[in-house]
Design an enzyme around this catalytic site. Structure first.
Site, PDB file in Angstrom:
ATOM      1  N   GLY A 236     -12.348   9.526   7.933  1.00  0.00           N
ATOM      2  CA  GLY A 236     -12.689   8.116   7.746  1.00  0.00           C
ATOM      3  C   GLY A 236     -14.143   7.862   8.072  1.00  0.00           C
TER       4      GLY A 236
ATOM      5  CE  LYS B  47      -3.559   2.714   0.375  1.00  0.00           C
ATOM      6  NZ  LYS B  47      -4.500   2.908   1.454  1.00  0.00           N
TER       7      LYS B  47
ATOM      8  CG  HIS C 196      -9.887   5.669  -1.318  1.00  0.00           C
ATOM      9  ND1 HIS C 196      -8.927   6.502  -1.832  1.00  0.00           N
ATOM     10  CD2 HIS C 196      -9.450   5.295  -0.088  1.00  0.00           C
ATOM     11  CE1 HIS C 196      -7.946   6.619  -0.950  1.00  0.00           C
ATOM     12  NE2 HIS C 196      -8.243   5.889   0.110  1.00  0.00           N
TER      13      HIS C 196
ATOM     14  CG  ASP D 153     -11.225   3.932   2.924  1.00  0.00           C
ATOM     15  OD1 ASP D 153     -10.495   3.307   3.711  1.00  0.00           O
ATOM     16  OD2 ASP D 153     -11.075   5.143   2.679  1.00  0.00           O
TER      17      ASP D 153
ATOM     18  CG  HIS E 248     -11.302   7.485  13.035  1.00  0.00           C
ATOM     19  ND1 HIS E 248      -9.949   7.274  13.148  1.00  0.00           N
ATOM     20  CD2 HIS E 248     -11.535   7.730  11.721  1.00  0.00           C
ATOM     21  CE1 HIS E 248      -9.381   7.402  11.965  1.00  0.00           C
ATOM     22  NE2 HIS E 248     -10.326   7.668  11.069  1.00  0.00           N
TER      23      HIS E 248
HETATM   24  O1  DOR Z   1     -10.349   8.942   5.352  1.00  0.00           O
HETATM   25  C1  DOR Z   1      -9.458   8.109   5.410  1.00  0.00           C
HETATM   26  N1  DOR Z   1      -9.227   7.408   6.542  1.00  0.00           N
HETATM   27  N2  DOR Z   1      -8.679   7.904   4.329  1.00  0.00           N
HETATM   28  C2  DOR Z   1      -7.572   7.145   4.408  1.00  0.00           C
HETATM   29  O2  DOR Z   1      -6.923   6.984   3.415  1.00  0.00           O
HETATM   30  C3  DOR Z   1      -7.150   6.537   5.684  1.00  0.00           C
HETATM   31  C4  DOR Z   1      -8.325   6.315   6.536  1.00  0.00           C
HETATM   32  C5  DOR Z   1      -7.996   5.894   7.952  1.00  0.00           C
HETATM   33  O3  DOR Z   1      -7.123   5.060   8.134  1.00  0.00           O
HETATM   34  O4  DOR Z   1      -8.660   6.381   8.864  1.00  0.00           O
HETATM   35 ZN    ZN Z   2      -8.342   3.472   3.685  1.00  0.00          ZN
END
Ligand code: DOR
Ligand code: ZN
Length: 417
Positions: free
Chosen positions: A310, A148, A223, A291, A295
């Site tokens: 995220g 990645k 994405h 994706d 969190h």
């Molecule tokens: O919004 C995102 N969150 N984009 C990413 O590429 C990483 C991801 C994360 O790991 O929280």
């Molecule tokens: Zn990601």
């Protein structure tokens, strides 16, 4: 005697038929007509009920199950339970954990937790290591799907060598398509698309083209958010995926939902989203991924500038994508191609992505037609929020079968780990 016999609608060789699928020792033993009868340990008989459809198992090539020191956000148990509940039979897990998976020791630890806790099938990506010697051992591991590449790796002095090594070993190179030189931040919700502009995506593709030439098969841009990115990446022989939030939301949701709509790349304006939909409809997008980027609620409740980006997506990806079938944007056959067959092919998964004799018995059983609303409080993920809260959908995951084992059935995760 078979382990499982399923009777009912099946997506088989490009269309929906009524029939019987038998499973033994984790493998599809046969696909037969409706009248076929065989004794089995478990009989799933949906032959007289309407609205059920068995499709090949959904493969999600981009998830963050977190774990290690980020287990407070999600871990391999909660994340894979979310996968099972979302009809996902195999996840490919990202390496931006804490510590990141850029060394063999961390990789070993991560694979150990996956082995112990993950209730669906899995693969894991590795990040670009700091020393080239490490790349060989990282990329030789069987459970490693590939490399990645994050924005911070674009200028790594060993990026070229790592990419070549990965391709040599017939592993995938997955690129985060935002060129680091085009990225800034803003405190204003709804405006991130201007600060992380579409140009960042196009420059990312251009960068890889310049570095690796005009034929970059084996490189996958994940994405992506626009028609233009799809056209340019595909013209080079690369593959691409997008996520439900880039297709169904736009920057006005970032304005409305603030942190819950904060994601990288950011949500785009309507005109770009319309282009992405055209790309999806015309076959320019290879796959849909979630994706899934969980969190903690506390983190997502910080100020817009300080909250991490995220969106959790494992439990909503399939029902949300199905709304496009209801609107006649794509067909059932496209769903199977985008979420089962193509990700299996791109990840090099052997005998997956089809319901066919001799294939791995990983399948997803859907219940279609009854409307319900997305309720994040019911998520198995630790991240119990979504910009899609109360979104009306008509596709429910009824059962998820991984290598002949039922891991999710009628609302319940069955974790036999
Ligand atoms: O919004 C995102 N969150 N984009 C990413 O590429 C990483 C991801 C994360 O790991 O929280
Ligand atoms: Zn990601």
């Amino acid at each position: 005697m078979a382990d499982i016999v399923y009777r009912g609608n099946i997506f088989y060789r490009g269309r929906i038929v009524k029939g019987t699928v038998t499973v033994e020792n984790g493998i599809i033993k046969g696909v037969h007509g409706e009248a076929y009868s065989e004794r089995a340990e478990t009989v799933l008989d949906y032959s007289v009920e309407n609205g059920f459809l068995l499709i090949p198992g959904v493969v999600d090539m981009h998830v963050h199950l977190r774990g290690l020191e980020l287990s407070y956000k999600e871990d391999e148990s909660s994340g894979s339970a979310a996968a099972a509940a979302g009809g996902v039979v195999l996840v490919a897990d990202m390496p931006n954990t804490r510590p990141q998976i850029r060394s063999f020791n961390v990789l070993k630890e991560k694979i150990k937790s996956l082995k112990e806790k993950c209730i669906v099938d899995y693969l894991v990506y590795v990040g670009v290591p700091s020393r080239i010697e490490e790349a060989d051992s990282l990329l030789s591991e069987k459970k490693v799907a590939g490399l990645k590449v994050y924005p911070e790796d674009y200028h790594s002095p060993i990026l070229g060598e790592c990419v070549s090594k990965s391709l040599e070993k017939r592993k995938l190179v997955v690129v985060h398509p935002e060129h680091p030189e085009c990225l800034r931040e803003t405190t204003v919700p709804g405006m991130r698309w201007r600060y992380r502009p579409l140009r960042a995506e196009l420059e990312s593709v251009a960068y890889f083209q310049e570095k690796f030439g005009n034929m970059i098969s084996g490189i996958h841009f994940t994405h992506i958010t626009s028609f233009e990115t799809a056209v340019r990446a595909r013209a080079l022989g690369a593959t691409v995926d997008t996520c439900p939030h880039y297709v169904l939301l736009n920057n006005s949701y970032e304005k409305e939902y603030g942190c819950y709509g904060k994601v990288n790349p950011p949500l785009r304006p309507k005109t770009i989203v319309q282009g992405l939909l055209i790309a999806l409809r015309t076959g320019l997008i290879d796959c849909i991924s979630s994706d899934h980027a969980p969190h903690s609620l506390e983190e997502k409740q910080r100020s817009f500038m300080n909250c991490p980006s995220g969106i959790p997506g494992l439990e909503t990806m399939l029902p949300l994508t199905w709304t496009l079938v209801e609107k006649n944007v794509i067909s059932v056959s496209d769903i199977v191609k985008l979420m089962c067959r193509n990700p299996s092919r791109i990840l090099g998964l052997h005998r997956m992505g089809e319901i066919e004799r001799g294939y791995v018995a990983s399948m997803t059983l859907l219940k279609l037609g009854e409307e319900y609303k997305i309720k994040p409080e019911n998520f198995y993920s630790k991240a119990k929020y979504t910009p899609f809260e109360n979104f009306a959908v008509k596709c429910r995951i009824h059962a998820t079968i991984v290598k002949g084992k039922i891991v999710f059935y009628d609302g319940e995760v069955i974790a036999n780990k």
